[in-house]
Design an enzyme around this catalytic site. Structure first.
Site: not given
Ligand code: DAT
Ligand code: MG
Length: 139
Positions: A10, A113
Site C-alpha cells: 500500500k 497497514n
Molecule cells: P484486511 O485488509 O485485513 O482484509 P478488511 O478487508 O476488513 O481487512 O478491510 C480492508 C481495509 O480497510 C483494511 O486493510 C484497512 C481498512 N479498514 C478495515 N477496517 C477498518 C476500520 N475499522 N477503520 C479504518 N479502516 C479500516
C-alpha cells in the site's frame, strides 16, 4: 494445493521504503512472484477494487488513502498461498497483529497497514483479474 493470490504494498509501505523488505519476506516464505507492477490508482479504481466495502464507514478514507501514492501489486503463487499470505500479513489492526508479521512490524494504524492480501479464492480471482491480464500470468 498450489494457489494464486494477490498482494498489494500500500502507499504507506511504498513511502516507508518497504518494497524490498516485503518482497524479501514473501520470497523467503516460498512465494513465487508471477507478475508485479507499480501503479497509482485513481479514486474510481480504488473504489472498484474495494467495492465490497462500499457501505462501511471507512470506505471514503480507505479509498483516499489507497490513492495517495503509488502501490506495488504482486501476483503470487505458493502452496496455500491465500491463507499463508494472510498469516504473514497479520491482523488488520497492526496493534492486534502477531509478533513478526508485516503489519505488526510496519503498520501504523488499522487503515495504514502496509499490505493487502486476498482473503478467499473468490476474492483472489476477482483481484487478480482486476490488475492483471490472465493470458500474461504464466511464467
Ligand atoms: P484486511 O485488509 O485485513 O482484509 P478488511 O478487508 O476488513 O481487512 O478491510 C480492508 C481495509 O480497510 C483494511 O486493510 C484497512 C481498512 N479498514 C478495515 N477496517 C477498518 C476500520 N475499522 N477503520 C479504518 N479502516 C479500516
Ligand atoms: Mg480484506
Amino acid at each position: 494445493m498450489k494457489e494464486r493470490t494477490l498482494a498489494i504494498i500500500k502507499p504507506d509501505g511504498v513511502s516507508q521504503r518497504l518494497i524490498g523488505e516485503v518482497i524479501r519476506r514473501l520470497e523467503a516464505s516460498d512465494f513465487r512472484i508471477l507478475n508485479l507492477k507499480m501503479v497509482r490508482l485513481s479514486r474510481q479504481e480504488a473504489e472498484g477494487f474495494y467495492a465490497i466495502h462500499r457501505e462501511r464507514p471507512f470506505f471514503q478514507s480507505l479509498t483516499a488513502f489507497m490513492c495517495e501514492g503509488p502501490i506495488v501489486v504482486l501476483l503470487l503463487e505458493a502452496e496455500e498461498a491465500i491463507q499463508r499470505l494472510r498469516t504473514l500479513m497479520g491482523a488488520t489492526d497492526p496493534a492486534k497483529a502477531d509478533t513478526g508479521t508485516i503489519r505488526r512490524d510496519f503498520g501504523s494504524s488499522v487503515e495504514r497497514n502496509v499490505i493487502h492480501g486476498s482473503d478467499s479464492s473468490a476474492s483472489a480471482q476477482f483481484e487478480i483479474s482486476f490488475f492483471f491480464d490472465e493470458s500474461k500470468n504464466s511464467r
